[in-house]
Design a protein around this motif. Sequence first.
Motif, mmCIF file in Angstrom:
data_model
loop_
_atom_site.group_PDB
_atom_site.id
_atom_site.type_symbol
_atom_site.label_atom_id
_atom_site.label_comp_id
_atom_site.label_asym_id
_atom_site.label_seq_id
_atom_site.Cartn_x
_atom_site.Cartn_y
_atom_site.Cartn_z
ATOM 1 N N THR A 1 2.339 -5.774 -4.185
ATOM 2 C CA THR A 1 1.303 -5.364 -3.241
ATOM 3 C C THR A 1 1.809 -4.477 -2.112
ATOM 4 O OG1 THR A 1 1.623 -7.352 -1.920
ATOM 5 C CG2 THR A 1 -0.081 -7.434 -3.643
ATOM 6 N N HIS A 2 3.109 -4.372 -1.928
ATOM 7 C CA HIS A 2 3.641 -3.610 -0.801
ATOM 8 C C HIS A 2 3.184 -2.149 -0.787
ATOM 9 C CE1 HIS A 2 7.116 -6.545 0.352
ATOM 10 N NE2 HIS A 2 5.921 -7.096 0.447
ATOM 11 N N ASP B 1 0.377 -0.884 -1.753
ATOM 12 C CA ASP B 1 -1.015 -0.876 -1.280
ATOM 13 C C ASP B 1 -1.083 -1.157 0.223
ATOM 14 O OD1 ASP B 1 -2.066 -0.291 -3.774
ATOM 15 O OD2 ASP B 1 -2.347 -2.403 -4.293
ATOM 16 N N ILE B 2 -0.241 -2.037 0.689
ATOM 17 C CA ILE B 2 -0.207 -2.345 2.115
ATOM 18 C C ILE B 2 0.261 -1.121 2.898
ATOM 19 C CG2 ILE B 2 0.916 -3.764 3.884
ATOM 20 C CD1 ILE B 2 0.929 -6.053 1.752
ATOM 21 N N LYS C 1 -0.165 1.964 2.000
ATOM 22 C CA LYS C 1 -1.298 2.901 1.999
ATOM 23 C C LYS C 1 -2.295 2.547 3.094
ATOM 24 C CE LYS C 1 -1.202 4.043 -2.902
ATOM 25 N NZ LYS C 1 -1.888 3.880 -4.188
ATOM 26 N N ARG C 2 -2.590 1.268 3.242
ATOM 27 C CA ARG C 2 -3.504 0.817 4.298
ATOM 28 C C ARG C 2 -2.968 1.195 5.675
ATOM 29 N NH1 ARG C 2 -6.165 -4.982 3.513
ATOM 30 N NH2 ARG C 2 -6.751 -4.858 1.336
ATOM 31 N N LEU C 3 -1.672 0.976 5.860
ATOM 32 C CA LEU C 3 -1.069 1.272 7.156
ATOM 33 C C LEU C 3 -1.043 2.769 7.438
ATOM 34 C CD1 LEU C 3 1.833 -1.332 7.157
ATOM 35 C CD2 LEU C 3 -0.248 -1.368 8.565
ATOM 36 N N ILE D 1 -5.172 -2.762 10.607
ATOM 37 C CA ILE D 1 -3.809 -3.294 10.707
ATOM 38 C C ILE D 1 -3.806 -4.801 10.471
ATOM 39 C CG2 ILE D 1 -1.877 -3.681 12.290
ATOM 40 C CD1 ILE D 1 -2.596 -0.902 13.494
ATOM 41 N N GLU E 1 -5.869 -6.487 8.632
ATOM 42 C CA GLU E 1 -6.065 -6.730 7.198
ATOM 43 C C GLU E 1 -4.782 -6.466 6.409
ATOM 44 O OE1 GLU E 1 -8.618 -8.170 5.547
ATOM 45 O OE2 GLU E 1 -9.403 -8.556 7.552
ATOM 46 N N ALA E 2 -4.015 -5.472 6.810
ATOM 47 C CA ALA E 2 -2.733 -5.202 6.152
ATOM 48 C C ALA E 2 -1.780 -6.384 6.362
ATOM 49 C CB ALA E 2 -2.120 -3.910 6.685
ATOM 50 N N LYS E 3 -1.767 -6.900 7.574
ATOM 51 C CA LYS E 3 -0.916 -8.060 7.875
ATOM 52 C C LYS E 3 -1.351 -9.272 7.071
ATOM 53 C CE LYS E 3 -1.551 -10.276 11.654
ATOM 54 N NZ LYS E 3 -1.636 -10.738 13.051
ATOM 55 N N LEU F 1 -0.204 -8.962 3.525
ATOM 56 C CA LEU F 1 1.232 -9.219 3.427
ATOM 57 C C LEU F 1 1.523 -10.714 3.439
ATOM 58 C CD1 LEU F 1 4.219 -8.196 3.529
ATOM 59 C CD2 LEU F 1 4.017 -8.470 6.008
#
Length: 92
Positions: A9-10, A12-13, A15-17, A51, A53-55, A58
């Motif tokens: 998933t990293h 995708d995370i 990309k979100r960030l 941010i 949601e990214a956290k 993770l």
Amino acid sequence: MTSKHVHETHPDIVKRLRRAEGHLRGVIEMFGDGRSCLDLAQQLHAVEKAISEAKRALIHDHVDHCLDAAANGSAKSAKSVLAEFKAISKYL
């Protein structure tokens, strides 16, 4: 030297960030353009939410993969797994 710690998933995370980073740059420009405080607050809230949601993604990934694997037969003790869970949950 530390080994890389990468999950599926990293990317995708990241990309979100990156999207949140671009959004934040846009908000900074909005300040320069003299936009209303309401518009600024709304956009800052959106960046903050992205941010957050990214956290959350993770941390959930960590719980699903790292702690689950540790609890199901790795060398880590149950006490160690619980301590790690408590440590990461404070960031939720």
